[in-house]
Scaffold this motif. Structure first.
Motif, mmCIF file in Angstrom:
data_model
loop_
_atom_site.group_PDB
_atom_site.id
_atom_site.type_symbol
_atom_site.label_atom_id
_atom_site.label_comp_id
_atom_site.label_asym_id
_atom_site.label_seq_id
_atom_site.Cartn_x
_atom_site.Cartn_y
_atom_site.Cartn_z
ATOM 1 N N PHE A 110 -0.805 -5.064 -2.636
ATOM 2 C CA PHE A 110 -1.772 -5.603 -2.391
ATOM 3 C C PHE A 110 -2.829 -4.749 -1.215
ATOM 4 O O PHE A 110 -3.581 -5.299 -1.964
ATOM 5 N N ASP A 111 -2.842 -5.060 0.433
ATOM 6 C CA ASP A 111 -3.287 -5.013 0.548
ATOM 7 C C ASP A 111 -3.401 -3.213 0.901
ATOM 8 O O ASP A 111 -4.859 -2.719 1.060
ATOM 9 N N HIS A 112 -2.803 -2.621 0.910
ATOM 10 C CA HIS A 112 -2.551 -0.763 0.812
ATOM 11 C C HIS A 112 -3.327 -0.459 -0.283
ATOM 12 O O HIS A 112 -3.937 0.252 0.213
ATOM 13 N N LEU A 113 -1.862 -0.313 -0.827
ATOM 14 C CA LEU A 113 -2.152 0.614 -2.609
ATOM 15 C C LEU A 113 -3.499 -0.009 -3.377
ATOM 16 O O LEU A 113 -4.079 0.525 -3.808
ATOM 17 N N ARG A 114 -3.701 -1.306 -2.900
ATOM 18 C CA ARG A 114 -4.605 -1.778 -3.546
ATOM 19 C C ARG A 114 -4.093 -2.542 -5.336
ATOM 20 O O ARG A 114 -4.664 -1.916 -6.498
ATOM 21 N N ILE A 115 -2.741 -2.142 -5.627
ATOM 22 C CA ILE A 115 -2.277 -2.586 -7.075
ATOM 23 C C ILE A 115 -2.739 -3.814 -7.161
ATOM 24 O O ILE A 115 -2.645 -5.199 -6.438
ATOM 25 N N SER A 116 -2.963 -4.029 -8.682
ATOM 26 C CA SER A 116 -3.763 -4.949 -9.401
ATOM 27 C C SER A 116 -2.692 -5.728 -10.148
ATOM 28 O O SER A 116 -1.387 -4.883 -10.649
ATOM 29 N N ARG A 117 -2.852 -6.830 -10.823
ATOM 30 C CA ARG A 117 -1.243 -7.388 -11.477
ATOM 31 C C ARG A 117 -1.817 -6.766 -12.566
ATOM 32 O O ARG A 117 -0.303 -7.079 -13.655
ATOM 33 N N PHE A 143 -3.909 11.429 -5.513
ATOM 34 C CA PHE A 143 -5.197 11.091 -5.352
ATOM 35 C C PHE A 143 -4.280 9.424 -5.295
ATOM 36 O O PHE A 143 -4.232 8.721 -5.245
ATOM 37 N N GLY A 144 -3.003 9.701 -5.293
ATOM 38 C CA GLY A 144 -1.603 8.832 -5.187
ATOM 39 C C GLY A 144 -1.709 8.245 -3.509
ATOM 40 O O GLY A 144 -2.083 9.057 -3.386
ATOM 41 N N GLY A 145 -0.871 7.329 -3.446
ATOM 42 C CA GLY A 145 -0.642 6.335 -2.078
ATOM 43 C C GLY A 145 0.694 5.928 -2.126
ATOM 44 O O GLY A 145 1.601 6.104 -3.029
ATOM 45 N N ILE A 146 0.769 6.672 -0.342
ATOM 46 C CA ILE A 146 2.472 6.409 0.169
ATOM 47 C C ILE A 146 2.333 5.224 1.376
ATOM 48 O O ILE A 146 1.328 5.162 1.679
ATOM 49 N N VAL A 147 3.280 5.001 1.344
ATOM 50 C CA VAL A 147 3.336 3.498 2.069
ATOM 51 C C VAL A 147 4.563 3.863 2.919
ATOM 52 O O VAL A 147 5.458 3.718 2.349
ATOM 53 N N SER A 148 4.797 3.946 4.555
ATOM 54 C CA SER A 148 5.499 3.826 5.225
ATOM 55 C C SER A 148 5.704 2.728 5.755
ATOM 56 O O SER A 148 4.588 2.483 6.483
ATOM 57 N N SER A 177 -3.484 9.641 -0.089
ATOM 58 C CA SER A 177 -3.752 9.070 0.908
ATOM 59 C C SER A 177 -2.491 8.502 1.810
ATOM 60 O O SER A 177 -1.051 8.164 0.863
ATOM 61 N N MET A 178 -1.572 7.984 3.012
ATOM 62 C CA MET A 178 -1.065 7.555 3.722
ATOM 63 C C MET A 178 -1.156 6.097 4.468
ATOM 64 O O MET A 178 -2.133 6.136 4.922
ATOM 65 N N HIS A 179 -0.763 5.649 3.899
ATOM 66 C CA HIS A 179 0.099 4.213 4.904
ATOM 67 C C HIS A 179 0.569 3.781 5.612
ATOM 68 O O HIS A 179 1.885 4.137 5.260
ATOM 69 N N TRP A 180 0.627 2.633 7.254
ATOM 70 C CA TRP A 180 1.171 2.212 7.678
ATOM 71 C C TRP A 180 1.497 0.852 7.489
ATOM 72 O O TRP A 180 0.686 0.458 7.144
ATOM 73 N N GLU A 181 2.680 0.500 7.086
ATOM 74 C CA GLU A 181 2.666 -1.147 7.030
ATOM 75 C C GLU A 181 3.131 -1.577 8.295
ATOM 76 O O GLU A 181 3.879 -0.911 8.277
ATOM 77 N N TYR A 182 2.342 -2.417 8.441
ATOM 78 C CA TYR A 182 3.546 -2.946 10.453
ATOM 79 C C TYR A 182 2.645 -4.542 9.737
ATOM 80 O O TYR A 182 1.617 -4.945 9.751
ATOM 81 N N MET A 183 3.470 -5.828 9.806
ATOM 82 C CA MET A 183 3.749 -6.646 8.959
ATOM 83 C C MET A 183 3.547 -7.691 10.086
ATOM 84 O O MET A 183 2.664 -8.695 10.363
ATOM 85 N N PHE A 184 3.669 -7.084 11.717
ATOM 86 C CA PHE A 184 3.220 -7.792 12.656
ATOM 87 C C PHE A 184 1.556 -7.582 13.534
ATOM 88 O O PHE A 184 1.196 -8.053 13.722
#
Length: 333
Positions: A140-147, A239-244, A261-268
């Motif tokens: 939801f924060d990085h890929l902005r996926i909707s419900r 135009f797809g998105g990837i979260v690592s 697009s490439m996103h880094w997800e770091y929970m901390f």
């Protein structure tokens, strides 16, 4: 208080890799709650920190108390704490820059703490915070996926801790089609139990996914990124998105022609930098707790170790390091 600490990078087979110690009780700050810890789970971040992969961090030369998933009862509150009180049963993922949950007591910023699901035991609750936050932020924060999103997402590492909860969240909160990856019959069965629409063989990733999604996938959530960028470039739609969630130091150039697009997800990140929206993590955990209590989310803990001690945590680390875990391992009193 009693705690379990790491003093130096050692293999988990070494008896001194994690040791039972006595340390002073933590002193909570004005924004902190002081929690009596009842259960913790072990994540790859624990293994990496114990083995020296992330350095000693803000704790300096003190014994490193790990533990980045916990469930317990509040026994003290700081002067500026709002919404939580002594006696509340809570869960949290903590702050990688502070001492962790592998101890009798932990001081945690109340804004990243939530009341645990009433229907879940402390042990089952402790398995979810870090992975649920990672999955939620990634989607939801990085890929902005909707419900209402009906796209196709590839979940690499579908039977792991994050994959297990991400699949459930995606199927309960969105209209995504989920293709999870697995490599054994038992992990394939687990992915389907979590709600995956299809399962791909991670041993032959590209060919297996192409059979299930000939036109490609819209997004990829990756728990195992190094060595896979080239594969992802073949599978991702333009135009797809990837979260690592584990990072990679290899070139991202193969993604260029897809304008991916490439996103880094770091929970901390929120707790580490004290972001303006740090309380979002407490809010997310509140919503996940409601999903658990409604029965929309099932526990992901598959291994329970009733030994809140160095020996118990060494066994939990060993299981995580084996890379054969399905779901999560928890250690409880």
């Amino acid at each position: 208080m009693h705690a379990i600490a790491a003093f130096e990078p050692l293999p988990i087979a070494d008896h001194d890799s994690l040791r039972d110690v006595e340390v002073p009780d933590p002193t909570p700050g004005p924004l902190d709650v002081l929690i009596r810890v009842e259960a913790v789970s072990v994540n790859p971040v624990d293994v990496k920190k114990r083995s020296g992969g992330y350095g000693r961090g803000a704790v300096g030369d003190e014994p490193r108390i790990l533990g980045y998933d916990g469930a317990g009862t509040i026994v003290g509150v700081g002067a500026e704490v709002e919404g939580l009180a002594v006696g509340d049963e809570v869960w949290w993922a903590g702050d990688a820059g502070r001492q962790g949950a592998n101890a009798d007591l932990q001081a945690v910023d109340h804004r990243i703490v939530s009341r645990k699901p009433e229907s879940a035991s402390f042990a089952d609750a402790a398995a979810l915070p870090l992975t649920a936050l990672t999955a939620w932020e990634g989607m939801f924060d990085h890929l902005r996926i909707s419900r209402e999103d009906t796209a196709t997402m590839l979940v690499v590492g579908g039977a792991g801790g994050v994959g297990s909860i991400l699949t459930q969240l995606a199927k309960r909160l969105t209209a995504l089609r989920i293709i999870a990856t697995a490599g054994r019959p038992e992990t394939e069965a687990w992915c389907l139990r979590m709600g995956a629409d299809a399962v791909a063989d991670h041993h032959d990733l590209v060919a297996s996914v192409e059979k299930l999604a000939p036109a490609g996938v819209d997004s990829i959530f990756s728990s195992y990124t190094p060595g896979n960028i080239g594969h992802y470039a073949k599978l991702i739609k333009p135009f797809g998105g990837i979260v690592s969630i584990d990072g990679t130091d290899e070139s991202l150039l193969p993604l260029f022609s897809k304008s991916a697009s490439m996103h880094w997800e770091y929970m901390f990140a929120r707790s580490r930098y004290g972001t303006w929206d740090i309380a979002e993590q407490g809010r997310i955990l509140d919503e996940v707790a409601e999903l658990v209590d409604r029965g929309d989310i099932v526990p992901t803990a598959t291994e329970h170790i009733a030994a809140f001690s160095a020996a118990g945590l060494r066994e939990a680390h060993r299981l995580v390091e084996s890379q054969s875990m399905i779901g999560k391992v928890v250690v409880h009193r």
